[in-house]
Design an enzyme around this catalytic site. Structure first.
Site, PDB file in Angstrom:
ATOM      1  N   ASP A  18       0.832  -1.205   0.000  1.00 51.32           N
ATOM      2  CA  ASP A  18       0.000   0.000   0.000  1.00 51.32           C
ATOM      3  C   ASP A  18       0.868   1.258   0.000  1.00 51.32           C
ATOM      4  O   ASP A  18       2.073   1.222   0.296  1.00 51.32           O
ATOM      5  CB  ASP A  18      -0.895  -0.032   1.248  1.00 51.32           C
ATOM      6  CG  ASP A  18      -2.236   0.627   1.016  1.00 51.32           C
ATOM      7  OD1 ASP A  18      -2.335   1.469   0.114  1.00 51.32           O
ATOM      8  OD2 ASP A  18      -3.188   0.309   1.755  1.00 51.32           O
ATOM      9  N   ASP A  62     -10.909   1.912  -2.950  1.00 54.66           N
ATOM     10  CA  ASP A  62     -11.443   1.607  -1.620  1.00 54.66           C
ATOM     11  C   ASP A  62     -12.968   1.601  -1.652  1.00 54.66           C
ATOM     12  O   ASP A  62     -13.603   1.319  -0.638  1.00 54.66           O
ATOM     13  CB  ASP A  62     -10.971   2.655  -0.600  1.00 54.66           C
ATOM     14  CG  ASP A  62      -9.571   2.335  -0.105  1.00 54.66           C
ATOM     15  OD1 ASP A  62      -9.055   1.260  -0.439  1.00 54.66           O
ATOM     16  OD2 ASP A  62      -8.996   3.179   0.618  1.00 54.66           O
TER      17      ASP A  62
HETATM   18  C1  GLA Z   1      -5.768   1.853   2.294  1.00 53.01           C
HETATM   19  C2  GLA Z   1      -6.164   0.698   1.395  1.00 53.01           C
HETATM   20  C3  GLA Z   1      -7.202  -0.148   2.074  1.00 53.01           C
HETATM   21  C4  GLA Z   1      -6.658  -0.652   3.391  1.00 53.01           C
HETATM   22  C5  GLA Z   1      -6.210   0.518   4.253  1.00 53.01           C
HETATM   23  C6  GLA Z   1      -5.483   0.033   5.483  1.00 53.01           C
HETATM   24  O1  GLA Z   1      -6.800   2.745   2.448  1.00 53.01           O
HETATM   25  O2  GLA Z   1      -6.630   1.171   0.168  1.00 53.01           O
HETATM   26  O3  GLA Z   1      -7.591  -1.225   1.258  1.00 53.01           O
HETATM   27  O4  GLA Z   1      -5.600  -1.527   3.143  1.00 53.01           O
HETATM   28  O5  GLA Z   1      -5.321   1.365   3.544  1.00 53.01           O
HETATM   29  O6  GLA Z   1      -5.036   1.081   6.267  1.00 53.01           O
END
Ligand code: GLA
Length: 777
Positions: free
Chosen positions: A476, A544
């Site tokens: 990420d 997300d």
């Molecule tokens: C980001 C990612 C999510 C999740 C969060 C965790 O927002 O896109 O899918 O992994 O971080 O903090």
């Protein structure tokens, strides 16, 4: 594939030709990029310069008609009469910005020529050739190499450049695009994919008018605001017809795409690294290479263009053992738990997931350091024993014993000020010596220009991957850049680009010798969905936002540029965390199944009947996964504003899966058609609705219209009945040869305010159906 005759270069793919020539003064003049042409004289296609045009500067006194400003060029400099935007802005060794690169020689080689600092497309077979043209700026001796790689079977040509300083004195690059081409105007629209967090890749069409149109990112990553991929579509182009050009950049940092319609009706196209805050000094003998631009053309509309990109990315961008390999169905615990979990909770979730058919369990954020919220812990990749009591190797074993592969989340490019890493090494964070840095999601960016930081990341991530049996990594990156400065570089104009080179170096070192690990990159969802990342990670988390109605727009947008095998798509619980919208479980699956399927919800709160539905969904997906991930994908022009139609056809045309989605229902919907394409006209198929449960609770008091007696839907026994029984929506089945089905299958009526029966489609708001089309002998 590539030929050179009488000063004319011709690059052919199966269905396209790309032709340009060297002019008498040594400039490269574009003649044609589009449909494949027969070999012949191209005189008819060459732009005519028969009259002197006012307000132009003549390149050379010997020819008053030769003005760079009105020519169709493959590359153009500054200061010799072309006043359109130049692909290069270089402070030359003599201090001026004037450049005039002219042809000096060319070389044709088999295969691709790999790059030194950046990832690029590749070929494993003898299926591409590269043309390298060397141009020289005569007085300075500075060289510009233009690379064209032709992937004939894919209808793709890639371009990039290398600048080489052959002068004693240094030069400074302020802008150096990967490619430039001038095309004749066809009333083009520039189609870009715009958005932001939880609304990535929304298609935006903008009709060109005179002037410059820019698609770019300045966030430090390719960004969720403007994907680097863009299209030029002639007026009237549809999903299935019309001329469409596609361009995309193999790069994950700040990008820039400029399209300029000149007053003479030429369209200049450029793509490359964003010149925003960019500068790069080249000393004698040094070279600078730009990222690679991928170009394709189709006269079969947007679908034809997208299908070229899809095949190319599956075959020449995604690499390693995951190339062409089916992606596992995963369950990710993020939306189930966020930061609040224990080993027991995780194992219970994993056991339930296994029962439903899930193959891979992914432990997301919160497993390390003091990471109990997003305010602390990033940078400290030591397992939090309060949550994972047995430590990571044992925990991975436990997951494996359940019968699942194990995957883990990292955010290695970041650090929280509240972390052991930051306390020990504040200098690792990106910040200026004389300012307080600005935070994004309570975190700072690590300085990937610093080799020591890169070593730290490689060692800490590799450490965990070595000790535990990890089959998948979610990588990420959750904030945009700010306070761009690194003490490790003398010219801060190099910062953004060196960061990205550093990132690629890290990814190569961590995963290069671990090809079995499936890497899914992510950046607050789809903030870094680009071809550069796809050279390392076979799939990318698209957004997300897991609301299927939003996903119809997001996944649609991404599908113009990227194949479904690269798009991470999950089913989550409703009402949706991002939109508060309530959608049927079937629609969540029907959208997510056109991608790499995962689930992201707490199964503990999923009622028994919905669990049964999930089990059936996963079984369906596994049966058709190859078609869903690697089939030929078709979007259809909306027949009505509230409908979306998709289809994926298996490569052997033995089966296809079609999706019919209704965003919002309208009263008395009228007749619905199911558009189909890509089937074999000689094959006979059956088409059948994938059965879909209808939960009684969805109908509220309407249920009384079909019961022999009336009940209060909130009455306890009614709620119990809803938990135990459900109906099945109307299943339709038809037979016909491919061409008949493509003529447009007429579907049963939708519910019209009356007449509920087994032949009525109960869609309502956000309802959808999948149809499976199978060859019958
Ligand atoms: C980001 C990612 C999510 C999740 C969060 C965790 O927002 O896109 O899918 O992994 O971080 O903090």
């Amino acid at each position: 594939m590539i030929s050179y005759q009488d000063g004319t270069f011709r690059l052919d793919t199966d269905h396209t030709s790309y032709i340009f020539r060297v002019t008498k003064f040594g400039h490269l003049e574009s003649i044609h990029y589009g449909e494949r042409l027969q070999e012949q004289s191209y005189e008819a296609l060459i732009l005519k310069q028969s009259a002197e045009i006012g307000s132009t500067v003549k390149y050379d006194a010997s020819d008053p008609l030769y003005s760079l400003d009105t020519m169709s060029l493959e590359w153009s400099g500054i200061g010799k009469g072309d006043y359109r935007h130049s692909p290069a802005e270089i402070r030359m060794p003599n201090g001026s910005f004037v450049t005039d690169f002219v042809y000096s020689g060319s070389q044709i080689t088999d295969g691709c020529i790999p790059m030194d600092t950046l990832p690029s497309s590749y070929s494993e077979a003898d299926d591409c050739r590269t043309l390298k043209i060397t141009m020289i700026d005569q007085p300075s001796g500075v060289l510009l190499h233009l690379f064209y790689t032709v992937f004939a079977g894919m209808d793709v040509i890639t371009r990039r450049v290398v600048l080489e300083n052959g002068n004693e004195n240094p030069l400074e690059i302020r802008k150096l695009m990967s490619m430039m081409i001038d095309l004749p105007s066809r009333n083009f629209s520039m189609v870009t994919f715009k958005g932001g967090w939880i609304k990535e890749a929304h298609r935006d069409d903008c009709r060109l008018h005179p002037g410059l149109f820019v698609n770019e990112s300045t966030t430090g990553a390719s960004s969720n605001r403007s994907n680097p991929g863009f299209l030029l579509a002639e007026q009237g182009a549809s999903e299935s017809s019309g001329r469409v050009y596609g361009f995309n950049l193999v790069y994950s940092g700040n990008h820039y795409e400029g399209v300029e319609l000149s007053n003479m009706g030429l369209v200049r196209v450029m793509s490359g690294i964003n010149p925003h805050c960019f500068s790069w000094t080249l000393h004698k003998g040094e070279r600078f290479e730009t990222p690679e631009t991928i170009m394709t053309f189709s006269s079969s509309g947007f679908n034809g263009m997208s299908q070229n990109f899809h095949d190319f990315i599956n075959g020449h961008i995604v690499r390693g053992i995951w190339k062409g390999k089916e992606r596992p169905v995963l369950l990710n615990n993020w939306e189930a738990h966020f930061f609040s979990f224990t080993q027991g909770k995780l194992l219970r979730l994993a056991r339930q997931a296994k029962k439903l058919g899930v193959e891979l369990f992914v432990l997301d954020d919160g497993w390390f350091g003091k990471r109990n919220s997003d305010t602390a812990g990033l940078g400290d990749y030591t397992v939090n024993r309060r949550k994972i009591r047995c430590g990571m190797p044992k925990f991975a074993e436990k997951i494996n014993r359940i019968g699942l592969k194990f995957g883990l989340w990292f955010e290695p490019e970041m650090v929280n000020p509240d972390s052991d890493l930051f306390r020990a090494h504040p200098e690792y964070a990106v910040r200026l010596p004389d300012r307080d840095p600005s935070l994004g999601r309570n975190q700072l960016v690590l300085d990937l220009c610093n080799p020591e930081v890169r070593d730290y990341i490689v060692t800490s991530v590799r450490g965990i991957l070595t000790e535990a049996d990890i089959s998948y990594v979610k990588w990420d990156m959750n904030r945009h850049m700010s306070d761009m400065y690194s003490p490790c570089i003398s010219d801060q104009g190099e910062f953004y680009h060196r960061y990205i080179i550093g990132l690629y170096d890290i990814l190569g070192r961590i995963f290069g010798d671990r090809p079995q690990i499936l890497l899914e990159t992510c950046s607050s969802g789809g903030n870094r969905f680009d071809l550069g990342m796809l050279c390392y990670s076979p799939q990318i988390w698209a957004s997300d936002d897991t609301d299927p109605i939003e996903r119809l727009a997001i996944q649609r947008g991404l599908s113009y540029l990227y194949p479904l095998s690269t798009i991470g798509a999950h089913v989550s619980s409703a009402p949706h965390q991002q939109t508060l919208r309530s959608t049927p479980l079937s629609s969540r699956f029907n959208a997510a199944s056109f991608g790499c399927l995962g689930y992201e919800l707490d199964l503990k709160f999923v009622p028994r009947l919905e669990k049964r539905e999930i089990r059936e969904q996963i079984a369906f997906y596994k049966e058709h996964r190859n078609t869903m991930q690697y089939g030929k994908f078709y979007r259809f022009d909306a027949l009505k504003g509230n409908k979306v139609h998709w289809e994926s056809v298996g490569r052997d045309k033995e089966e296809a899966v079609a999706g019919f989605y209704q965003t919002q229902s309208s009263a008395s919907e009228g007749f619905d058609f199911l558009p189909l394409a890509g089937l074999d006209p000689e094959k006979k198929y059956t088409l059948r609705t994938m059965p879909r449960p209808l939960y009684i609770k969805r109908f509220g008091a309407l249920i009384n219209f079909i019961l022999p007696f009336h009940i209060d839907p909130e009455w306890f026994p009614a709620r119990m009945i809803n938990k135990l029984v459900c109906l099945t929506d109307c299943v339709e089945e038809y037979q016909g040869y491919g061409r008949l089905l493509e003529a447009g299958v007429k579907l049963n009526n939708q519910f019209e305010g009356s007449n509920f029966n087994s032949r009525t489609r109960m869609l309502g708001d956000f309802g959808s159906n999948l149809y499976i089309i199978r060859h019958v002998s």
